[in-house]
Scaffold this motif. Structure first.
Motif, PDB file in Angstrom:
ATOM      1  N   VAL A 216      16.430  11.285   5.168  1.00  0.00           N
ATOM      2  CA  VAL A 216      16.438  10.346   4.041  1.00  0.00           C
ATOM      3  C   VAL A 216      15.121  10.451   3.293  1.00  0.00           C
ATOM      4  O   VAL A 216      14.046  10.344   3.904  1.00  0.00           O
ATOM      5  N   VAL A 217      15.216  10.666   1.994  1.00  0.00           N
ATOM      6  CA  VAL A 217      14.037  10.740   1.131  1.00  0.00           C
ATOM      7  C   VAL A 217      14.099   9.558   0.168  1.00  0.00           C
ATOM      8  O   VAL A 217      14.941   9.529  -0.740  1.00  0.00           O
ATOM      9  N   ASP A 218      13.251   8.571   0.387  1.00  0.00           N
ATOM     10  CA  ASP A 218      13.285   7.355  -0.428  1.00  0.00           C
ATOM     11  C   ASP A 218      12.014   6.555  -0.154  1.00  0.00           C
ATOM     12  O   ASP A 218      11.600   6.443   1.008  1.00  0.00           O
ATOM     13  N   PRO A 219      11.379   5.992  -1.184  1.00  0.00           N
ATOM     14  CA  PRO A 219      10.201   5.152  -0.925  1.00  0.00           C
ATOM     15  C   PRO A 219      10.510   3.973  -0.008  1.00  0.00           C
ATOM     16  O   PRO A 219       9.655   3.565   0.789  1.00  0.00           O
ATOM     17  N   PRO A 237       9.148   8.635   3.212  1.00  0.00           N
ATOM     18  CA  PRO A 237       8.927   7.586   2.204  1.00  0.00           C
ATOM     19  C   PRO A 237       7.973   8.054   1.107  1.00  0.00           C
ATOM     20  O   PRO A 237       6.838   7.592   0.994  1.00  0.00           O
ATOM     21  N   ILE A 238       8.451   8.951   0.275  1.00  0.00           N
ATOM     22  CA  ILE A 238       7.585   9.546  -0.744  1.00  0.00           C
ATOM     23  C   ILE A 238       7.204   8.525  -1.808  1.00  0.00           C
ATOM     24  O   ILE A 238       7.910   7.543  -2.036  1.00  0.00           O
ATOM     25  N   ILE A 626       7.968  -6.748  -2.141  1.00  0.00           N
ATOM     26  CA  ILE A 626       6.553  -6.396  -2.091  1.00  0.00           C
ATOM     27  C   ILE A 626       6.101  -6.353  -0.640  1.00  0.00           C
ATOM     28  O   ILE A 626       6.546  -7.159   0.187  1.00  0.00           O
ATOM     29  N   HIS A 627       5.239  -5.406  -0.325  1.00  0.00           N
ATOM     30  CA  HIS A 627       4.751  -5.240   1.044  1.00  0.00           C
ATOM     31  C   HIS A 627       3.811  -6.397   1.419  1.00  0.00           C
ATOM     32  O   HIS A 627       3.081  -6.912   0.565  1.00  0.00           O
ATOM     33  N   GLU A 659       8.566  -5.360   4.829  1.00  0.00           N
ATOM     34  CA  GLU A 659       7.961  -4.089   5.211  1.00  0.00           C
ATOM     35  C   GLU A 659       8.885  -2.909   4.924  1.00  0.00           C
ATOM     36  O   GLU A 659       8.536  -1.763   5.226  1.00  0.00           O
ATOM     37  N   LYS A 660      10.044  -3.175   4.339  1.00  0.00           N
ATOM     38  CA  LYS A 660      10.929  -2.081   3.959  1.00  0.00           C
ATOM     39  C   LYS A 660      10.415  -1.329   2.731  1.00  0.00           C
ATOM     40  O   LYS A 660      10.899  -0.246   2.412  1.00  0.00           O
ATOM     41  N   ILE A 661       9.472  -1.931   2.047  1.00  0.00           N
ATOM     42  CA  ILE A 661       8.853  -1.281   0.892  1.00  0.00           C
ATOM     43  C   ILE A 661       7.439  -0.887   1.303  1.00  0.00           C
ATOM     44  O   ILE A 661       6.740  -1.651   1.971  1.00  0.00           O
ATOM     45  N   PRO A 662       6.978   0.319   0.978  1.00  0.00           N
ATOM     46  CA  PRO A 662       5.627   0.711   1.390  1.00  0.00           C
ATOM     47  C   PRO A 662       4.554   0.002   0.567  1.00  0.00           C
ATOM     48  O   PRO A 662       4.814  -0.439  -0.560  1.00  0.00           O
ATOM     49  N   ALA A 663       3.373  -0.105   1.125  1.00  0.00           N
ATOM     50  CA  ALA A 663       2.243  -0.656   0.383  1.00  0.00           C
ATOM     51  C   ALA A 663       2.008   0.203  -0.861  1.00  0.00           C
ATOM     52  O   ALA A 663       2.123   1.425  -0.826  1.00  0.00           O
TER      53      ALA A 663
END
Length: 727
Positions: A216-219, A237-238, A626-627, A659-663
């Protein structure tokens, strides 16, 4: 669950309306999966929608939208009579169809007399049938006399059309959905299938549970990364905007470790382009180490994931708007095609490069010639031989140069050269980026005609409103993401008194061009006559076989489930150099975060339909993910109001800390006009197609205690625009 095994539970609608006494087989009007349903009816009223077990795309499965969110078809907000007004500040006047069509035609002709033939244009819809989209592009090329036609694919999958056409020779995905059951390695890039395409996601997860590997390629850490009995072997998590260096790094690994399929390339691909590509991709600038900085993913993880795909038996790539809605969307599509060809993963079951298209007929609207540079079947408007086929059938001369894309229309409107537009089923004020620019464009036009189910945000700028039909009133076809042509059958008569194709045909006649269709079936017959990929397609044939996947022709009268089996449509597969050009939209001191956007499970696109169903019980507002680290440094609490601002604008919405979204990255949806997420998105777009870069916007987020200035102005403007219908 489709039914209670003991019979103790029944749907609420059945309890309220009684058991159905009639069934109509039709197709869902939501995402690009194109699920077949049995509309169960009692006294011309839908009681329930039951997924059809013989449906080629869904095999009896459904999601929460298709199964339950059809009540908008009889919502109180729907209008059945046309509306007109001389100025957008005036009250609407309810009129009969003849007067409304004469009004629109007169104003369009007055504009052309003053500003020239090319001063008006139109937009086809991805939510209407093939027949309804076809007749709109025909209207524009005949009655309007120009090629100023575009469709919503411009802002979603136009890079798919461009990239796959360059490499494989056709502007569509390679596989049927069932193909995933034979995949050994599945790569999901920039897509969230469990939310956007749940029925297909269930097929995919079934294969993963059987042992297929998943990358899986996804932020974001989407549900497909980890859910019951499903876990990705790699989640990359690019950072938003770094797709191209990642895919180049995958190809770099495949080449350096000799994981490419030499025999496949020799037999199936163009030798010269392959040799040029090999020299390019071997360079250290395309290595995993070089990709570390732009992607934010360590080189060893990239290398392992690339090795897994390239060394697996059947490798299948599935992608979404996280690929296309970038300044290098077309480059990324070609990069994926390069990788698939190099590893021999095109032309058989279990492999391929597959766009997960977002709307029910976005594939079909493109097939029908809705782009300004192409006639139906993706044939160039500049080709004299192609143009003559349509000129002879339509008995007109067609302009020999491409018309304006939608973005060009809006820019020209602001500049004073483009003054009128006919919009079929699209709400640009919500869906387009840089909302304030779009508002200025529509405010600069002298005739805006909106044909839709409801008075949308865009209708606030309209001079004429033509009420449209829901899928329950349509008679025609949709084409889904796997090129499957499905019948759409009417459950009830149009509440407007007219089918949409009739409205368009009458507008054409009022402008001086007669079409003389008597049914949507006749329109499909003309499509099949003029479009080689639709050869032999008819209502009768679809009724007999259920569905067909184009291309349909003499050698494949029952369609083509898998494309490019023996050779590519273009002959030899073409490798394309995919240089990485970083987006100009980058995080900085003033805007240190990157915003990306998407959907949630229960709402659909801009929410025109789903916000008028009970799905709002599960989701009735857009929130900003938001992280925790980013929230903490800004003093933001969960569920608190925050201001989201960019160099283009600002809006407010509630924060959702996860935390599903990266900082460094934030995420929101665009389902609600009150939020106006696209107020902050920018004018950046794909270099080849002008598909907007929705997925990368530099922003800042801070606590707020009141709504943004744009939101206040919007509410003030709405309160001043009379929407009471005057008889």
């Amino acid at each position: 669950m489709q039914a209670c095994p003991t019979g103790s539970l029944i749907e609420k609608s059945v309890a309220e309306k009684g058991m159905p006494n009639e069934t109509v087989l039709t197709t869902c009007a939501y995402c690009g999966v194109g699920c077949s349903f049995k509309a169960e009816v009692r006294n011309n009223d839908v009681v329930r929608m039951v997924p059809y077990k013989e449906g080629g795309a869904n095999n009896g499965h459904s999601c929460i939208k298709g199964r339950f969110a059809w009540g908008y078809a009889k919502h109180k907000d729907r209008l059945s009579k046309p509306l007109i007004r001389d100025d957008i500040k005036d009250d609407w006047k309810e009129v009969e169809w003849d007067e409304a069509i004469r009004f629109a035609a007169r104003r369009f002709k007055e504009i052309q007399n003053e500003y020239g033939t090319n001063s008006i244009g139109g937009i086809t819809s991805a939510r209407t049938t093939n027949e309804e989209a076809y007749i709109v592009q025909k209207l524009i090329r005949t009655a309007f006399g120009n090629n100023n036609v575009d469709t919503c694919a411009r802002v979603c999958h136009s890079p798919t059309g461009y990239g796959l056409k360059q490499t494989f020779g056709t502007s569509a995905g390679t596989q049927n959905f069932e193909s995933v059951q034979n995949a050994d390695v599945i790569v999901v890039i920039g897509a969230n299938p469990t939310v956007g395409h749940p029925v297909f996601a269930s097929q995919m997860k079934k294969r993963i549970r059987q042992g297929a590997k998943l990358i899986v390629v996804d932020p974001r850490k989407t549900d497909i990364v980890k859910s019951p009995h499903v876990k990705a072997d790699f989640h990359l998590p690019i950072l938003p905007g770094s797709n191209v260096p990642l895919i180049n790094a995958f190809s770099h690994v495949a080449v350096h470790e000799d994981l490419i399929d030499h025999e496949y390339i020799k037999n199936r691909c163009d030798e010269a382009s392959f040799n040029d590509w090999i020299d390019f991709i071997k360079d250290d600038s395309n290595s995993p180490e070089a990709a570390e900085k732009p992607t934010g993913v360590d080189a060893s993880t990239i290398r392992k994931a690339a090795r897994l795909y390239a060394s697996g038996n059947n490798g299948a790539i599935y992608y979404g708007l996280g690929v296309t809605e970038h300044s290098q969307g077309s480059t990324m599509v070609m990069g994926m095609a390069n990788l698939a060809m190099a590893t021999g993963n095109v032309g058989f079951v279990g492999a391929g490069v597959n766009p997960l298209r977002g709307q029910n007929n976005v594939q079909g609207s493109c097939d029908m010639g809705s782009f300004p540079h192409e006639l139906p079947g993706y044939r160039p408007i500049t080709d004299d031989a192609v143009r003559s086929i349509f000129e002879n059938k339509w008995n007109v001369k067609i302009q020999n140069e491409p018309g304006m894309r939608s973005v060009n229309m809006f820019d020209a409107a602001v500049g004073g050269q483009f003054k009128g537009i006919y919009i079929q089923g699209e709400d640009f004020l919500q869906s387009e980026p840089n909302t304030q620019h779009i508002e200025e464009a529509f405010g600069s036009m002298d005739c805006v005609v909106v044909q839709d189910l409801f008075l949308t945000e865009t209708a606030n700028f309209a001079h004429a409103f033509f009420p449209a039909t829901s899928f329950l009133e349509k008679d025609g076809t949709f084409t889904n993401a796997e090129r499957r042509i499905n019948r759409v059958r009417p459950v009830m008569e149009p509440i407007t008194g007219k089918h949409e194709w009739e409205i368009t045909q009458e507008l054409a006649a009022a402008m001086g061009y007669e079409m003389n269709f008597e049914s949507s079936e006749e329109i499909l017959n003309e499509i099949a006559e003029l479009t080689p990929t639709f050869t032999g397609v008819s209502f009768k044939k679809l009724d007999e076989v259920g569905s067909l996947q184009w291309p349909c022709n003499e050698s494949a009268p029952l369609g083509t489930p898998i494309m490019h089996v023996d050779e590519f449509v273009r002959g030899k597969g073409q490798f394309i150099i995919t240089d990485y050009v970083p987006t100009t939209e980058t995080a900085n001191r003033r805007f240190p975060l990157l915003l990306t956007t998407g959907r949630n499970l229960v709402q659909y696109n801009v929410g025109t339909q789903t916000r008028r169903t009970h799905n709002t019980l599960w989701s009735n507002e857009d929130v900003l993910e938001i992280h925790p680290a980013d929230a903490s440094t800004r003093g933001i609490d969960n569920d608190s109001l925050v201001l989201l601002r960019s160099r283009k604008g600002e809006t407010t919405l509630k924060a959702f800390i996860t935390e599903k979204i990266p900082a460094g990255v934030v995420y929101t949806t665009f389902h609600n006009p009150e939020t106006g997420a696209n107020v902050v998105t920018t004018e950046n777009s794909d270099w080849a197609t002008n598909c907007p870069e929705y997925k990368v916007t530099a922003v800042e987020v801070e606590p707020a205690n009141h709504r943004s200035k744009w939101q206040k102005n919007r509410n003030d403007d709405l309160s001043q625009i009379p929407i009471t219908v005057n008889p």
